[in-house]
Design a protein around this motif. Structure first.
Motif, PDB file in Angstrom:
ATOM      1  N   ALA A   1       0.818  -1.099   0.038  1.00 51.85           N
ATOM      2  CA  ALA A   1      -0.015  -0.129  -0.077  1.00 51.85           C
ATOM      3  C   ALA A   1       0.914   1.138   0.095  1.00 51.85           C
ATOM      4  O   ALA A   1       1.857   1.161   0.794  1.00 51.85           O
ATOM      5  CB  ALA A   1      -0.870   0.090   1.150  1.00 51.85           C
ATOM      6  N   VAL A   2       0.736   2.097  -0.880  1.00 50.97           N
ATOM      7  CA  VAL A   2       1.243   3.393  -0.835  1.00 50.97           C
ATOM      8  C   VAL A   2       0.466   4.358  -0.554  1.00 50.97           C
ATOM      9  O   VAL A   2      -0.716   4.862  -1.144  1.00 50.97           O
ATOM     10  CB  VAL A   2       2.000   3.553  -2.475  1.00 50.97           C
ATOM     11  CG1 VAL A   2       2.747   4.997  -2.441  1.00 50.97           C
ATOM     12  CG2 VAL A   2       2.579   2.426  -2.849  1.00 50.97           C
ATOM     13  N   HIS A   3       0.807   5.607   0.138  1.00 51.20           N
ATOM     14  CA  HIS A   3       0.101   6.747   0.588  1.00 51.20           C
ATOM     15  C   HIS A   3       0.922   7.908  -0.240  1.00 51.20           C
ATOM     16  O   HIS A   3       2.104   8.064  -0.150  1.00 51.20           O
ATOM     17  CB  HIS A   3       0.098   6.940   2.141  1.00 51.20           C
ATOM     18  CG  HIS A   3      -0.509   8.172   2.263  1.00 51.20           C
ATOM     19  ND1 HIS A   3      -1.608   8.430   2.592  1.00 51.20           N
ATOM     20  CD2 HIS A   3      -0.024   9.449   2.564  1.00 51.20           C
ATOM     21  CE1 HIS A   3      -2.070   9.740   2.818  1.00 51.20           C
ATOM     22  NE2 HIS A   3      -1.096  10.379   3.137  1.00 51.20           N
ATOM     23  N   ILE A   4       0.171   8.796  -0.971  1.00 47.49           N
ATOM     24  CA  ILE A   4       0.768   9.783  -1.700  1.00 47.49           C
ATOM     25  C   ILE A   4       0.199  11.043  -1.348  1.00 47.49           C
ATOM     26  O   ILE A   4      -1.018  11.322  -1.143  1.00 47.49           O
ATOM     27  CB  ILE A   4       0.650   9.795  -3.305  1.00 47.49           C
ATOM     28  CG1 ILE A   4       0.774   8.448  -3.887  1.00 47.49           C
ATOM     29  CG2 ILE A   4       1.327  10.713  -3.962  1.00 47.49           C
ATOM     30  CD1 ILE A   4       0.505   8.207  -5.282  1.00 47.49           C
ATOM     31  N   LYS A   5       1.211  12.106  -0.807  1.00 46.28           N
ATOM     32  CA  LYS A   5       0.747  13.612  -0.349  1.00 46.28           C
ATOM     33  C   LYS A   5       1.316  14.419  -1.178  1.00 46.28           C
ATOM     34  O   LYS A   5       2.376  14.241  -1.790  1.00 46.28           O
ATOM     35  CB  LYS A   5       1.335  13.621   1.113  1.00 46.28           C
ATOM     36  CG  LYS A   5       1.028  14.784   1.617  1.00 46.28           C
ATOM     37  CD  LYS A   5       0.450  14.930   3.157  1.00 46.28           C
ATOM     38  CE  LYS A   5       0.112  16.109   3.698  1.00 46.28           C
ATOM     39  NZ  LYS A   5      -1.204  16.445   3.498  1.00 46.28           N
ATOM     40  N   SER A   6       0.385  15.390  -1.714  1.00 43.93           N
ATOM     41  CA  SER A   6       1.029  16.334  -2.783  1.00 43.93           C
ATOM     42  C   SER A   6       0.776  17.630  -2.280  1.00 43.93           C
ATOM     43  O   SER A   6      -0.046  18.186  -1.429  1.00 43.93           O
ATOM     44  CB  SER A   6       0.043  15.913  -3.772  1.00 43.93           C
ATOM     45  OG  SER A   6       0.331  16.743  -5.015  1.00 43.93           O
ATOM     46  N   PHE A   7       2.031  18.535  -2.366  1.00 40.12           N
ATOM     47  CA  PHE A   7       1.905  19.851  -2.160  1.00 40.12           C
ATOM     48  C   PHE A   7       2.230  20.624  -3.343  1.00 40.12           C
ATOM     49  O   PHE A   7       2.899  19.971  -4.375  1.00 40.12           O
ATOM     50  CB  PHE A   7       3.402  20.132  -1.260  1.00 40.12           C
ATOM     51  CG  PHE A   7       3.310  19.498   0.190  1.00 40.12           C
ATOM     52  CD1 PHE A   7       2.716  20.360   1.071  1.00 40.12           C
ATOM     53  CD2 PHE A   7       3.688  18.256   0.269  1.00 40.12           C
ATOM     54  CE1 PHE A   7       2.464  19.781   2.490  1.00 40.12           C
ATOM     55  CE2 PHE A   7       3.633  17.636   1.542  1.00 40.12           C
ATOM     56  CZ  PHE A   7       3.055  18.527   2.396  1.00 40.12           C
ATOM     57  N   GLY A   8       1.742  21.778  -3.640  1.00 39.53           N
ATOM     58  CA  GLY A   8       1.964  22.648  -4.637  1.00 39.53           C
ATOM     59  C   GLY A   8       1.006  22.648  -5.774  1.00 39.53           C
ATOM     60  O   GLY A   8       0.058  22.559  -5.526  1.00 39.53           O
ATOM     61  N   CYS A   9       1.148  23.065  -7.070  1.00 33.61           N
ATOM     62  CA  CYS A   9       0.727  23.526  -7.870  1.00 33.61           C
ATOM     63  C   CYS A   9      -0.250  22.455  -8.693  1.00 33.61           C
ATOM     64  O   CYS A   9      -0.044  21.319  -8.716  1.00 33.61           O
ATOM     65  CB  CYS A   9       1.319  24.407  -8.893  1.00 33.61           C
ATOM     66  SG  CYS A   9       2.425  23.408  -9.600  1.00 33.61           S
TER      67      CYS A   9
END
Ligand code: SAM
Ligand code: SF4
Length: 476
Positions: free
Chosen positions: A5-13
């Motif tokens: 299982a992969v958790h992806i967190k996104s910052f930015g545009c």
């Protein structure tokens, strides 16, 4: 392979969000499972932004939490992807939490990097050494990745990158250093991608590029510009609305783009064209190649060709040497341009940029903050007045889904406060929720309706307006 299982967190545009969606889709295709819950993840990926220092601070704070979590979960793999990875490279591996550092040009390798890390938990950085020198190979790999894993982000909506990188070198901006040189994607690859998206239910496509209006592609003896792309995408069966962000204020192709907008019902009447400052002196220091007067002329021309066009702007307050007089020129431009909304940022020196190397960050933090608040207030007055004209009108809205109290979605496109939500409005029955959607002019509309409407077009009669939001009733 175990169900990892992969958790992806996104910052930015928006660009970053698109990368995140592509990565998510590639990981699923490679057999990984995505999870919203960090606690059950075998790996956490953080897609990062370097445009302002604050965005990087948020990443470090998140890495701090992950370091803590790793005390109890030593097998957890943490990967940092994107602009910060490119900017800091190996240095990021010194952070106790970090296992993988993966630059923007290496995202096609992310599934392999994760697999390798999950088996052996090494520390590994893959970034391009000299990203301005680009390289055919990495462009080809990115092109293949992009066309294979296109992904919609909201029901009925998708983003499609038409160009990567930037060659403008505005003195404050880190993008050219972390995203590399400008490269335009072939029209046919874009068409095929949009067709696949439309076949999968996408109704609105947003074409993305740092200076999207400068898109240029030579194919045989034909030169394609953005207007050609807009027409082409509008003709893909199933596509109803086409938008594009972000435009640089300059002449080339401008009339073509406005003409395409005026002549096709599918091209949204919306122009996001950052001015950054209203002071010619500051614009020069920013290496922006226009004056405030020239910029206003471009807006006038847009309104002459597309009278109901909505324009959004970006501004940086507190650029090195910005005086009160410069700031007043900016406030004046905001009044004259009559933006639908503006994204206002406090200047943040970015390592390696011309401004950071050559100009002292002279404007104190409290003055930057004060100018930010003042400019927002100027913009609010304009927005309130413009939005009032919608009251009693019916508008067509593409429904995004249930509204939640949220910040404007990302760092690069964040006004400095939360979206005003619907406090004080009466409770509604559970079969109806409060929905949010946007008009083709990008106006945010909030109304009550069934969650099943997400991704569809509806008519809403506007009953109230605030500076950021239109409120209304769903029409039969
Ligand atoms: N390419 C787009 C353009 O030229 O309009 C914008 C891209 S940038 C990622 C988004 C916005 O961030 C810019 O329009 C600018 O207002 C802001 N920005 C960029 N660098 C900044 C910095 N060093 N400090 C504060 N704001 C910055
Ligand atoms: Fe940055 Fe946009 Fe200027 Fe390119 S055009 S350097 S992305 S602000």
């Amino acid at each position: 392979m175990k169900d990892l299982a992969v958790h992806i967190k996104s910052f930015g545009c928006q660009m970053n969000k698109l990368d995140t969606a592509l990565i998510a889709s590639a990981l699923q295709a490679a057999g990984f499972r995505l999870t919203d819950d960090v606690k059950e993840a075998d790996a956490v990926l953080i897609n990062t932004c370097s445009v302002r220092e604050h965005a990087e601070e948020r990443v470090y704070s998140h890495l701090g939490h992950l370091k803590h979590l790793k005390q109890y979960r030593p097998d957890l793999i943490v990967g940092v992807i994107g602009c910060m990875a490119q900017r800091l490279g190996d240095k990021l591996l010194e952070h106790e939490a970090v296992n993988i550092v993966c630059g923007p040009a290496q995202i096609p390798q992310i599934a392999d990097l994760l697999r390798e890390a999950l088996v052996r938990a090494p520390k590994r950085a893959v970034v391009t050494d000299n990203i301005r020198q680009g390289g055919q190979d990495s462009n080809a790999a990115l092109e293949e990745f992009e066309s294979t894993y296109s992904a919609g982000e909201m029901p009925g909506q998708a983003f499609v990158r038409v160009m990567r990188g930037c060659n403008r070198f505005c003195t404050y901006c880190i993008v050219p250093y972390v995203r590399g040189p400008e490269a335009c994607r072939p029209p046919e690859a874009i068409r095929q991608q949009v067709k696949r998206l439309a076949d999968g239910g996408t109704r609105q496509v947003t074409l993305l590029g740092q200076t999207v209006n400068s898109y240029k592609y030579q194919s045989g003896n034909r030169t394609w510009c953005l207007a050609d792309l807009l027409d082409m995408v509008g003709q893909v069966p199933g596509i109803e609305w086409v938008r594009f962000v972000t435009s640089y204020p300059y002449d080339e192709f401008y009339e073509h783009i406005l003409g395409a907008m005026a002549n096709s019902a599918k091209i949204c009447h919306y122009l996001h064209m950052p001015a950054q400052s209203g002071s010619d002196r500051v614009l020069r220091a920013m290496n922006r190649h226009y004056t405030a007067g020239r910029y206003l002329e471009l807006i006038e021309r847009a309104r002459a060709v597309v009278p109901d066009i909505a324009v959004a702007g970006d501004f940086i307050v507190g650029f090195p040497g910005e005086t009160q007089e410069d700031f007043e020129a900016t406030a004046d431009l905001v009044r004259k341009a009559r933006y639908k909304n503006s994204y206002i940022f406090k200047y943040s020196p970015r390592p390696g940029t011309a401004a950071q190397k050559r100009l002292a960050d002279t404007v104190p933090a409290d003055i930057k903050q004060q100018r930010n608040v003042e400019l927002l207030a100027v913009q609010d007055r304009v927005s309130a007045e413009l939005n009032q004209a919608f009251v009693s009108q019916q508008v067509v809205v593409l429904v995004e889904g249930p509204s939640k109290r949220q910040m404007r979605s990302d760092e690069c496109e964040t006004p400095s406060r939360a979206l005003q939500n619907v406090e004080g409005r009466p409770a509604i029955s559970p079969s109806k929720v409060q929905l949010v959607g946007r008009t083709s002019t990008d106006h945010i509309v909030v109304f009550d309706g069934s969650p099943s409407l997400a991704g569809s077009f509806v008519r809403v009669r506007i009953t109230q307006a605030s500076p950021l939001t239109l409120f209304g009733d769903l029409q039969p």
